[in-house]
Design a protein around this motif. Structure first.
Motif, PDB file in Angstrom:
ATOM      1  N   LEU A 113      -2.823  11.901  -8.840  1.00  0.00           N
ATOM      2  CA  LEU A 113      -2.227  10.673  -8.330  1.00  0.00           C
ATOM      3  C   LEU A 113      -1.211  10.095  -9.311  1.00  0.00           C
ATOM      4  CD1 LEU A 113      -3.584   7.980  -6.179  1.00  0.00           C
ATOM      5  CD2 LEU A 113      -2.874   7.214  -8.434  1.00  0.00           C
ATOM      6  N   ARG A 114      -0.076   9.675  -8.790  1.00  0.00           N
ATOM      7  CA  ARG A 114       0.922   8.988  -9.598  1.00  0.00           C
ATOM      8  C   ARG A 114       1.501   7.827  -8.782  1.00  0.00           C
ATOM      9  NH1 ARG A 114       3.247  13.500  -7.484  1.00  0.00           N
ATOM     10  NH2 ARG A 114       5.378  13.348  -6.668  1.00  0.00           N
ATOM     11  N   GLU A 115       1.734   6.733  -9.438  1.00  0.00           N
ATOM     12  CA  GLU A 115       2.234   5.536  -8.781  1.00  0.00           C
ATOM     13  C   GLU A 115       3.756   5.569  -8.699  1.00  0.00           C
ATOM     14  OE1 GLU A 115       0.548   2.403 -11.096  1.00  0.00           O
ATOM     15  OE2 GLU A 115      -1.509   2.837 -10.450  1.00  0.00           O
ATOM     16  N   LEU A 116       4.292   5.080  -7.592  1.00  0.00           N
ATOM     17  CA  LEU A 116       5.734   5.048  -7.353  1.00  0.00           C
ATOM     18  C   LEU A 116       6.235   3.613  -7.375  1.00  0.00           C
ATOM     19  CD1 LEU A 116       5.909   7.447  -4.253  1.00  0.00           C
ATOM     20  CD2 LEU A 116       6.084   8.075  -6.675  1.00  0.00           C
ATOM     21  N   GLU A 117       7.545   3.477  -7.425  1.00  0.00           N
ATOM     22  CA  GLU A 117       8.142   2.162  -7.217  1.00  0.00           C
ATOM     23  C   GLU A 117       7.786   1.698  -5.809  1.00  0.00           C
ATOM     24  OE1 GLU A 117      12.586   0.132  -6.833  1.00  0.00           O
ATOM     25  OE2 GLU A 117      12.340   2.073  -7.844  1.00  0.00           O
ATOM     26  N   ILE A 118       7.364   0.452  -5.675  1.00  0.00           N
ATOM     27  CA  ILE A 118       6.881  -0.060  -4.388  1.00  0.00           C
ATOM     28  C   ILE A 118       8.067  -0.473  -3.521  1.00  0.00           C
ATOM     29  CG2 ILE A 118       5.498  -1.849  -3.276  1.00  0.00           C
ATOM     30  CD1 ILE A 118       3.803  -1.887  -5.891  1.00  0.00           C
ATOM     31  N   VAL A 124       1.014   1.521   5.332  1.00  0.00           N
ATOM     32  CA  VAL A 124       0.879   2.193   4.040  1.00  0.00           C
ATOM     33  C   VAL A 124       0.277   3.584   4.246  1.00  0.00           C
ATOM     34  CG1 VAL A 124      -0.091   2.031   1.721  1.00  0.00           C
ATOM     35  CG2 VAL A 124       0.570  -0.052   2.946  1.00  0.00           C
ATOM     36  N   LEU A 125       1.001   4.615   3.779  1.00  0.00           N
ATOM     37  CA  LEU A 125       0.601   5.997   4.019  1.00  0.00           C
ATOM     38  C   LEU A 125       0.140   6.722   2.757  1.00  0.00           C
ATOM     39  CD1 LEU A 125       3.342   7.261   6.518  1.00  0.00           C
ATOM     40  CD2 LEU A 125       1.104   6.292   7.022  1.00  0.00           C
ATOM     41  N   ASP A 126      -0.171   6.003   1.693  1.00  0.00           N
ATOM     42  CA  ASP A 126      -0.631   6.647   0.459  1.00  0.00           C
ATOM     43  C   ASP A 126      -1.829   7.551   0.730  1.00  0.00           C
ATOM     44  OD1 ASP A 126       0.979   4.408  -0.211  1.00  0.00           O
ATOM     45  OD2 ASP A 126       0.137   4.388  -2.215  1.00  0.00           O
ATOM     46  N   ASN A 127      -1.892   8.679   0.008  1.00  0.00           N
ATOM     47  CA  ASN A 127      -3.053   9.562   0.133  1.00  0.00           C
ATOM     48  C   ASN A 127      -4.339   8.865  -0.289  1.00  0.00           C
ATOM     49  OD1 ASN A 127      -1.524  11.934   0.876  1.00  0.00           O
ATOM     50  ND2 ASN A 127      -0.890  12.100  -1.257  1.00  0.00           N
ATOM     51  N   ASN A 128      -4.254   8.063  -1.362  1.00  0.00           N
ATOM     52  CA  ASN A 128      -5.465   7.399  -1.856  1.00  0.00           C
ATOM     53  C   ASN A 128      -5.071   6.150  -2.637  1.00  0.00           C
ATOM     54  OD1 ASN A 128      -8.044   6.743  -2.776  1.00  0.00           O
ATOM     55  ND2 ASN A 128      -8.627   8.887  -2.961  1.00  0.00           N
ATOM     56  N   LEU A 129      -4.670   5.118  -1.914  1.00  0.00           N
ATOM     57  CA  LEU A 129      -4.204   3.879  -2.536  1.00  0.00           C
ATOM     58  C   LEU A 129      -5.227   3.306  -3.509  1.00  0.00           C
ATOM     59  CD1 LEU A 129      -2.163   1.519  -2.715  1.00  0.00           C
ATOM     60  CD2 LEU A 129      -3.374   0.477  -0.782  1.00  0.00           C
ATOM     61  N   LEU A 130      -6.510   3.387  -3.173  1.00  0.00           N
ATOM     62  CA  LEU A 130      -7.527   2.732  -3.993  1.00  0.00           C
ATOM     63  C   LEU A 130      -7.776   3.427  -5.315  1.00  0.00           C
ATOM     64  CD1 LEU A 130     -10.137   1.573  -1.319  1.00  0.00           C
ATOM     65  CD2 LEU A 130      -8.091   0.411  -2.179  1.00  0.00           C
ATOM     66  N   GLN A 131      -7.197   4.617  -5.536  1.00  0.00           N
ATOM     67  CA  GLN A 131      -7.265   5.249  -6.856  1.00  0.00           C
ATOM     68  C   GLN A 131      -6.201   4.703  -7.798  1.00  0.00           C
ATOM     69  OE1 GLN A 131      -7.131   9.528  -6.402  1.00  0.00           O
ATOM     70  NE2 GLN A 131      -9.349   9.687  -6.136  1.00  0.00           N
ATOM     71  N   CYS A 132      -5.277   3.915  -7.296  1.00  0.00           N
ATOM     72  CA  CYS A 132      -4.223   3.354  -8.135  1.00  0.00           C
ATOM     73  C   CYS A 132      -4.782   2.268  -9.055  1.00  0.00           C
ATOM     74  CB  CYS A 132      -3.111   2.770  -7.267  1.00  0.00           C
ATOM     75  SG  CYS A 132      -2.189   4.008  -6.329  1.00  0.00           S
ATOM     76  N   SER A 133      -3.987   1.905 -10.051  1.00  0.00           N
ATOM     77  CA  SER A 133      -4.401   0.855 -10.978  1.00  0.00           C
ATOM     78  C   SER A 133      -4.488  -0.488 -10.257  1.00  0.00           C
ATOM     79  CB  SER A 133      -3.392   0.748 -12.117  1.00  0.00           C
ATOM     80  OG  SER A 133      -2.127   0.317 -11.624  1.00  0.00           O
ATOM     81  N   GLU A 134      -5.247  -1.403 -10.830  1.00  0.00           N
ATOM     82  CA  GLU A 134      -5.396  -2.722 -10.215  1.00  0.00           C
ATOM     83  C   GLU A 134      -4.046  -3.425 -10.097  1.00  0.00           C
ATOM     84  OE1 GLU A 134      -7.709  -7.019 -10.825  1.00  0.00           O
ATOM     85  OE2 GLU A 134      -8.460  -5.206 -11.830  1.00  0.00           O
ATOM     86  N   GLY A 135      -3.226  -3.308 -11.144  1.00  0.00           N
ATOM     87  CA  GLY A 135      -1.920  -3.959 -11.097  1.00  0.00           C
ATOM     88  C   GLY A 135      -1.059  -3.437  -9.967  1.00  0.00           C
ATOM     89  N   HIS A 136      -1.075  -2.116  -9.768  1.00  0.00           N
ATOM     90  CA  HIS A 136      -0.275  -1.525  -8.692  1.00  0.00           C
ATOM     91  C   HIS A 136      -0.791  -1.996  -7.336  1.00  0.00           C
ATOM     92  CE1 HIS A 136       2.277   1.586  -6.817  1.00  0.00           C
ATOM     93  NE2 HIS A 136       1.287   1.695  -5.942  1.00  0.00           N
ATOM     94  N   ILE A 137      -2.089  -1.955  -7.143  1.00  0.00           N
ATOM     95  CA  ILE A 137      -2.661  -2.345  -5.852  1.00  0.00           C
ATOM     96  C   ILE A 137      -2.324  -3.800  -5.538  1.00  0.00           C
ATOM     97  CG2 ILE A 137      -4.822  -2.728  -4.595  1.00  0.00           C
ATOM     98  CD1 ILE A 137      -5.956  -0.279  -6.108  1.00  0.00           C
ATOM     99  N   ARG A 138      -2.466  -4.678  -6.514  1.00  0.00           N
ATOM    100  CA  ARG A 138      -2.155  -6.091  -6.275  1.00  0.00           C
ATOM    101  C   ARG A 138      -0.666  -6.272  -5.955  1.00  0.00           C
ATOM    102  NH1 ARG A 138      -6.246  -9.543  -7.047  1.00  0.00           N
ATOM    103  NH2 ARG A 138      -8.053  -8.848  -8.268  1.00  0.00           N
ATOM    104  N   SER A 139       0.182  -5.486  -6.577  1.00  0.00           N
ATOM    105  CA  SER A 139       1.617  -5.565  -6.287  1.00  0.00           C
ATOM    106  C   SER A 139       1.910  -5.091  -4.866  1.00  0.00           C
ATOM    107  CB  SER A 139       2.409  -4.735  -7.295  1.00  0.00           C
ATOM    108  OG  SER A 139       2.303  -5.290  -8.595  1.00  0.00           O
ATOM    109  N   VAL A 140       1.184  -4.068  -4.408  1.00  0.00           N
ATOM    110  CA  VAL A 140       1.349  -3.601  -3.026  1.00  0.00           C
ATOM    111  C   VAL A 140       1.015  -4.722  -2.052  1.00  0.00           C
ATOM    112  CG1 VAL A 140       0.437  -2.043  -1.250  1.00  0.00           C
ATOM    113  CG2 VAL A 140       0.976  -1.156  -3.529  1.00  0.00           C
ATOM    114  N   PHE A 141      -0.073  -5.431  -2.312  1.00  0.00           N
ATOM    115  CA  PHE A 141      -0.470  -6.513  -1.404  1.00  0.00           C
ATOM    116  C   PHE A 141       0.494  -7.690  -1.482  1.00  0.00           C
ATOM    117  CE2 PHE A 141      -4.304  -4.078  -1.040  1.00  0.00           C
ATOM    118  CZ  PHE A 141      -4.780  -4.387   0.219  1.00  0.00           C
ATOM    119  N   GLU A 142       1.098  -7.920  -2.633  1.00  0.00           N
ATOM    120  CA  GLU A 142       2.140  -8.948  -2.727  1.00  0.00           C
ATOM    121  C   GLU A 142       3.329  -8.558  -1.858  1.00  0.00           C
ATOM    122  OE1 GLU A 142       2.389 -12.024  -4.177  1.00  0.00           O
ATOM    123  OE2 GLU A 142       0.225 -11.773  -4.413  1.00  0.00           O
TER     124      GLU A 142
END
Length: 280
Positions: A113-118, A124-142
């Motif tokens: 898994l690697r995080e991309l620019e949001i 949302v079509l990520d293979n496994n969004l919940l494996q991302c870092s907390e900061g990335h996930i919160r930014s996705v929801f923002e």
């Protein structure tokens, strides 16, 4: 200046773009828009022969023709570009997956898994969004807060990765649909716990909001086992969504296809939901 890329697809899906440079067959006989490149985009391995025929058809356009996509094990190393190969509204904020599920090609194609620019989008079509870092996930929801539509998580959310703070974000987002997965026996207990966490956060399960992919028809599967998984999915509080396994040639067993159709009928699933609710 951005290149003008004609995107050619062997088949149309709900996610296919709809702009003037999207095509589903040979180039038009009369007027071809000005283009710099042709990309033949192939999602399913069983469309490769058709795609290769299309690539030959498009060579007369006199511009470079590229053939690729998931069917050709594209590692997707670049950034996600909204609207290019997926309709506006779809977004991918991470690639790859740290799991090694036998039936999933994402880790083999895209690696860890690697995080991309949001980028903006509400599906949302990520293979496994919940494996991302907390900061990335919160930014996705923002990002999702500024979209014109309520979000969907069509790519799927892994039950064993779900945490209470994820559920709080899902509740605040007013998601219109979120998909989990129950494919193998070890998925079941995490799914049950996920249902409990979602309900504790105020998300109504036993509804169309909380859905669950169920892989069926793979080698060693039986109708009884598949039926049990679907019923267990309902008891855990999720709307089941039967996903029929296909080999690389795209072949499916007719009886399994019939079984899938039965479980995709809303009336049947709603009836089962009602029974599970009464039992629970």
């Amino acid at each position: 200046m951005d290149k003008k890329i004609a995107r050619v697809f062997p088949r149309k899906t709900n996610a296919t773009p709809e702009d003037d440079l999207v095509f589903f067959g040979p180039p038009p006989l009369l007027i071809l828009p000005e283009i710099d490149e042709v990309h033949i985009s192939v999602t399913f391995t069983y469309d490769k022969q058709r795609a290769e025929e299309l690539a030959e058809d498009w060579r007369w356009a006199g511009v470079p023709v590229k053939l690729g996509g998931p069917a050709y094990d594209d590692p997707a190393t670049g950034e996600f570009i909204p609207g290019r190969y997926l309709k506006e509204g779809y977004t991918i904020t991470s690639r790859g997956c740290n799991n090694r599920c036998w039936f999933c090609l994402a880790p083999r194609r895209e690696g860890k898994l690697r995080e991309l620019e949001i980028k903006d989008g509400w599906d949302v079509l990520d293979n496994n969004l919940l494996q991302c870092s907390e900061g990335h996930i919160r930014s996705v929801f923002e990002m999702l807060k500024r979209q014109p539509k309520r979000p969907k998580f069509t790519g799927g959310l892994e039950a064993k990765e779900l945490k209470p703070w994820h559920c709080d974000l899902l509740y605040e987002s007013r998601a219109q649909r979120m998909y989990f997965a129950y494919d193998t026996p070890d998925d079941y207990e995490p799914l049950v716990e996920a249902g409990k966490m979602l309900r504790a956060a105020g998300i109504t399960t036993r509804s169309h909001v909380a859905a669950c992919y169920n892989l069926i028809g793979y080698l060693g599967d039986t109708f009884d086992k598949a039926q049990e998984r679907m019923e267990q999915t309902i008891k855990a509080g999720f709307m089941p969504y039967a996903m029929l396994y296909r080999d690389e040639a795209g072949k499916v067993d007719k009886e399994w296809a019939k079984f899938q159709r039965e479980w995709l009928r809303p009336a049947i699933v709603s009836h089962m939901f009602g029974e599970a609710w009464n039992d629970g």
